[in-house]
Write a protein that holds these residues in place. Structure first.
Motif, PDB file in Angstrom:
ATOM      1  N   ALA A 174       5.169  -7.691   2.835  1.00  0.00           N
ATOM      2  CA  ALA A 174       5.923  -6.752   2.011  1.00  0.00           C
ATOM      3  C   ALA A 174       5.063  -5.489   1.920  1.00  0.00           C
ATOM      4  N   VAL A 175       5.670  -4.354   1.585  1.00  0.00           N
ATOM      5  CA  VAL A 175       4.912  -3.104   1.487  1.00  0.00           C
ATOM      6  C   VAL A 175       5.205  -2.392   0.169  1.00  0.00           C
ATOM      7  N   VAL A 176       4.177  -1.718  -0.358  1.00  0.00           N
ATOM      8  CA  VAL A 176       4.323  -0.895  -1.560  1.00  0.00           C
ATOM      9  C   VAL A 176       3.470   0.349  -1.377  1.00  0.00           C
ATOM     10  N   TYR A 177       4.079   1.504  -1.594  1.00  0.00           N
ATOM     11  CA  TYR A 177       3.346   2.768  -1.589  1.00  0.00           C
ATOM     12  C   TYR A 177       4.055   3.726  -2.522  1.00  0.00           C
ATOM     13  N   GLY A 178       3.362   4.781  -2.915  1.00  0.00           N
ATOM     14  CA  GLY A 178       3.823   5.656  -3.981  1.00  0.00           C
ATOM     15  C   GLY A 178       5.166   6.320  -3.782  1.00  0.00           C
ATOM     16  N   SER A 179       5.519   6.691  -2.552  1.00  0.00           N
ATOM     17  CA  SER A 179       6.781   7.409  -2.355  1.00  0.00           C
ATOM     18  C   SER A 179       7.990   6.491  -2.188  1.00  0.00           C
TER      19      SER A 179
ATOM     20  N   PRO B 167      11.090   4.526  -3.439  1.00  0.00           N
ATOM     21  CA  PRO B 167      11.899   4.625  -4.652  1.00  0.00           C
ATOM     22  C   PRO B 167      11.610   3.434  -5.579  1.00  0.00           C
ATOM     23  N   PRO B 168      11.675   3.631  -6.881  1.00  0.00           N
ATOM     24  CA  PRO B 168      11.352   2.543  -7.817  1.00  0.00           C
ATOM     25  C   PRO B 168      12.121   1.250  -7.557  1.00  0.00           C
ATOM     26  N   ALA B 169      13.382   1.335  -7.225  1.00  0.00           N
ATOM     27  CA  ALA B 169      14.171   0.118  -6.970  1.00  0.00           C
ATOM     28  C   ALA B 169      13.648  -0.623  -5.738  1.00  0.00           C
ATOM     29  N   THR B 170      13.266   0.105  -4.716  1.00  0.00           N
ATOM     30  CA  THR B 170      12.725  -0.509  -3.503  1.00  0.00           C
ATOM     31  C   THR B 170      11.368  -1.132  -3.782  1.00  0.00           C
ATOM     32  N   ARG B 171      10.545  -0.458  -4.575  1.00  0.00           N
ATOM     33  CA  ARG B 171       9.237  -0.999  -4.948  1.00  0.00           C
ATOM     34  C   ARG B 171       9.414  -2.321  -5.700  1.00  0.00           C
ATOM     35  N   LYS B 172      10.359  -2.353  -6.628  1.00  0.00           N
ATOM     36  CA  LYS B 172      10.621  -3.596  -7.379  1.00  0.00           C
ATOM     37  C   LYS B 172      11.140  -4.692  -6.457  1.00  0.00           C
ATOM     38  N   GLU B 173      11.985  -4.327  -5.496  1.00  0.00           N
ATOM     39  CA  GLU B 173      12.514  -5.308  -4.550  1.00  0.00           C
ATOM     40  C   GLU B 173      11.386  -5.886  -3.692  1.00  0.00           C
ATOM     41  N   GLN B 174      10.471  -5.044  -3.229  1.00  0.00           N
ATOM     42  CA  GLN B 174       9.340  -5.526  -2.442  1.00  0.00           C
ATOM     43  C   GLN B 174       8.473  -6.464  -3.282  1.00  0.00           C
TER      44      GLN B 174
END
Length: 81
Positions: free
Chosen positions: A22-27, A29-36
């Protein structure tokens, strides 16, 4: 790490090992970050997402920038810099 470097590292890990990332980085979108985060934590998708398949592949590696500390609850057992 830049977004490009994160995706390159994810690709390399998945090509050279049996692990899925899975990936997380600052840019992101919040919903995508939560999904990851949900995917990494092994949780099934809720009804608030656009996915039709409610099953997720096991993601046991998280490739992330320092955005990993931006309010996500993650089940991390090891951190490698």
């Amino acid at each position: 790490f830049s977004r490009r470097q994160i995706h390159e590292l994810k690709k390399d890990i998945e090509a050279l090992t049996p692990h899925r990332c899975a990936v997380v980085y600052g840019s992101l979108p919040p919903a995508t970050r939560k999904e990851q985060a949900r995917i990494f934590n092994g949780q099934s998708l809720g009804t608030d997402t656009h996915h039709t398949d409610k099953t997720l592949p096991e993601m046991n590696v998280l490739v992330a920038s320092d955005a990993v500390g931006m309010g996500l609850n993650l089940a991390i057992s090891r951190v490698i810099f």
